[in-house]
Write a protein that holds these residues in place. Structure first.
Motif, PDB file in Angstrom:
ATOM      1  N   GLU A  75      51.934  44.457  82.284  1.00  0.00           N
ATOM      2  CA  GLU A  75      50.771  43.808  81.684  1.00  0.00           C
ATOM      3  C   GLU A  75      50.540  42.461  82.358  1.00  0.00           C
ATOM      4  O   GLU A  75      51.457  41.675  82.534  1.00  0.00           O
ATOM      5  CB  GLU A  75      50.978  43.619  80.182  1.00  0.00           C
ATOM      6  CG  GLU A  75      49.709  43.233  79.482  1.00  0.00           C
ATOM      7  CD  GLU A  75      49.746  43.535  77.991  1.00  0.00           C
ATOM      8  OE1 GLU A  75      48.748  43.203  77.344  1.00  0.00           O
ATOM      9  OE2 GLU A  75      50.744  44.082  77.500  1.00  0.00           O
ATOM     10  N   PRO A  76      49.300  42.187  82.770  1.00  0.00           N
ATOM     11  CA  PRO A  76      49.017  40.928  83.472  1.00  0.00           C
ATOM     12  C   PRO A  76      49.030  39.726  82.535  1.00  0.00           C
ATOM     13  O   PRO A  76      48.983  39.869  81.315  1.00  0.00           O
ATOM     14  CB  PRO A  76      47.614  41.160  84.059  1.00  0.00           C
ATOM     15  CG  PRO A  76      46.999  42.189  83.196  1.00  0.00           C
ATOM     16  CD  PRO A  76      48.117  43.032  82.661  1.00  0.00           C
ATOM     17  N   TYR A  77      49.057  38.556  83.134  1.00  0.00           N
ATOM     18  CA  TYR A  77      49.093  37.307  82.373  1.00  0.00           C
ATOM     19  C   TYR A  77      47.742  36.997  81.734  1.00  0.00           C
ATOM     20  O   TYR A  77      47.658  36.238  80.786  1.00  0.00           O
ATOM     21  CB  TYR A  77      49.513  36.141  83.277  1.00  0.00           C
ATOM     22  CG  TYR A  77      48.541  35.863  84.389  1.00  0.00           C
ATOM     23  CD1 TYR A  77      47.480  34.983  84.207  1.00  0.00           C
ATOM     24  CD2 TYR A  77      48.661  36.504  85.621  1.00  0.00           C
ATOM     25  CE1 TYR A  77      46.570  34.742  85.224  1.00  0.00           C
ATOM     26  CE2 TYR A  77      47.746  36.271  86.639  1.00  0.00           C
ATOM     27  CZ  TYR A  77      46.713  35.392  86.430  1.00  0.00           C
ATOM     28  OH  TYR A  77      45.800  35.169  87.427  1.00  0.00           O
ATOM     29  N   PHE A  78      46.662  37.577  82.239  1.00  0.00           N
ATOM     30  CA  PHE A  78      45.330  37.304  81.705  1.00  0.00           C
ATOM     31  C   PHE A  78      44.954  38.352  80.653  1.00  0.00           C
ATOM     32  O   PHE A  78      45.577  39.402  80.555  1.00  0.00           O
ATOM     33  CB  PHE A  78      44.281  37.265  82.820  1.00  0.00           C
ATOM     34  CG  PHE A  78      44.291  38.476  83.729  1.00  0.00           C
ATOM     35  CD1 PHE A  78      43.625  39.645  83.377  1.00  0.00           C
ATOM     36  CD2 PHE A  78      44.962  38.437  84.941  1.00  0.00           C
ATOM     37  CE1 PHE A  78      43.637  40.753  84.209  1.00  0.00           C
ATOM     38  CE2 PHE A  78      44.975  39.537  85.776  1.00  0.00           C
ATOM     39  CZ  PHE A  78      44.314  40.695  85.406  1.00  0.00           C
ATOM     40  N   GLU A  79      43.949  38.050  79.872  1.00  0.00           N
ATOM     41  CA  GLU A  79      43.427  38.988  78.875  1.00  0.00           C
ATOM     42  C   GLU A  79      42.802  40.158  79.625  1.00  0.00           C
ATOM     43  O   GLU A  79      41.746  40.034  80.228  1.00  0.00           O
ATOM     44  CB  GLU A  79      42.388  38.299  77.984  1.00  0.00           C
ATOM     45  CG  GLU A  79      41.899  39.127  76.840  1.00  0.00           C
ATOM     46  CD  GLU A  79      42.959  39.427  75.793  1.00  0.00           C
ATOM     47  OE1 GLU A  79      42.888  40.502  75.187  1.00  0.00           O
ATOM     48  OE2 GLU A  79      43.848  38.579  75.580  1.00  0.00           O
ATOM     49  N   SER A  80      43.462  41.294  79.602  1.00  0.00           N
ATOM     50  CA  SER A  80      43.100  42.430  80.429  1.00  0.00           C
ATOM     51  C   SER A  80      42.185  43.424  79.720  1.00  0.00           C
ATOM     52  O   SER A  80      42.326  43.663  78.526  1.00  0.00           O
ATOM     53  CB  SER A  80      44.381  43.150  80.857  1.00  0.00           C
ATOM     54  OG  SER A  80      44.094  44.350  81.512  1.00  0.00           O
TER      55      SER A  80
END
Length: 191
Positions: free
Chosen positions: A131-136
């Motif tokens: 899961e990426p650090y940004f709101e995906s």
């Protein structure tokens, strides 16, 4: 004697004129070939460089690619080059995950991408997706005329999961990456 010298001078001039004429025709052929190449690369295909590591292991930083531009319509699985100035000023290279009318679901726990209920077989990705650090974006229906793109190096790629890029209008696609031209050790078709 003066008549013989005059004749010799005329022969030398005609020989010099002949060389100039040959040079003129070669130069004209070279210019025409250059114009033809420029037109072909402008309208039919382009050469563009990769900037970054978002497509590793398929593509690497500074690879030079040959693109198909004229008459190209994005298809699922294609590697494309696109530009979206509101995201980045330079062209970016990504893989088409879904096209208009398809639904994308991303499950970070399972590490899968599903399109229209079918989990994609993705042997080209670099490593298991986290899961990426940004709101995906994790679920989206792609509208007609748009595409959903992702990098093969999922953990180091700003792509359609990032709302700053999001879905990409097909008009932003410069073309499909067909071949790696340089460096020579990577030369070949892109899959």
């Amino acid at each position: 004697m003066p008549l013989a010298k005059e004749k010799e001078t005329q022969e030398e001039l005609s020989s010099g004129d002949s060389l100039k004429l040959d040079l003129y025709f070669w130069l004209q052929a070279l210019v025409m070939a250059l114009v033809a190449l420029i037109l072909i690369f402008t309208m039919v295909g382009r050469i563009i460089g990769v900037d970054g590591s978002s497509m590793v292991p398929t593509l690497h930083d500074h690879d030079m690619l040959l693109l198909q531009s004229l008459g190209y319509e994005p298809k699922q699985g294609d590697v494309v080059v696109l530009t979206k100035d509101s995201f980045l000023p330079q062209p970016i290279v990504k893989r088409v995950i879904a096209t208009g009318g398809q639904t994308v679901e991303i499950d970070y726990r399972a590490g899968t991408v599903t399109v229209d209920g079918v989990v994609l077989d993705e042997p080209y990705i670099n490593e298991a997706m986290q899961e990426p650090y940004f709101e995906s974006i994790t679920s989206v229906e792609v509208p007609e005329g748009s595409i959903f793109v992702m990098g093969d190096n999922r953990n180091n790629s700003s792509d359609s999961r990032d709302p700053r890029l999001g879905l990409v209008d097909e008009r932003y696609v410069l073309g499909r990456a067909l071949f790696i031209l340089l460096p020579f050790q990577n030369f070949g078709a892109i899959e």
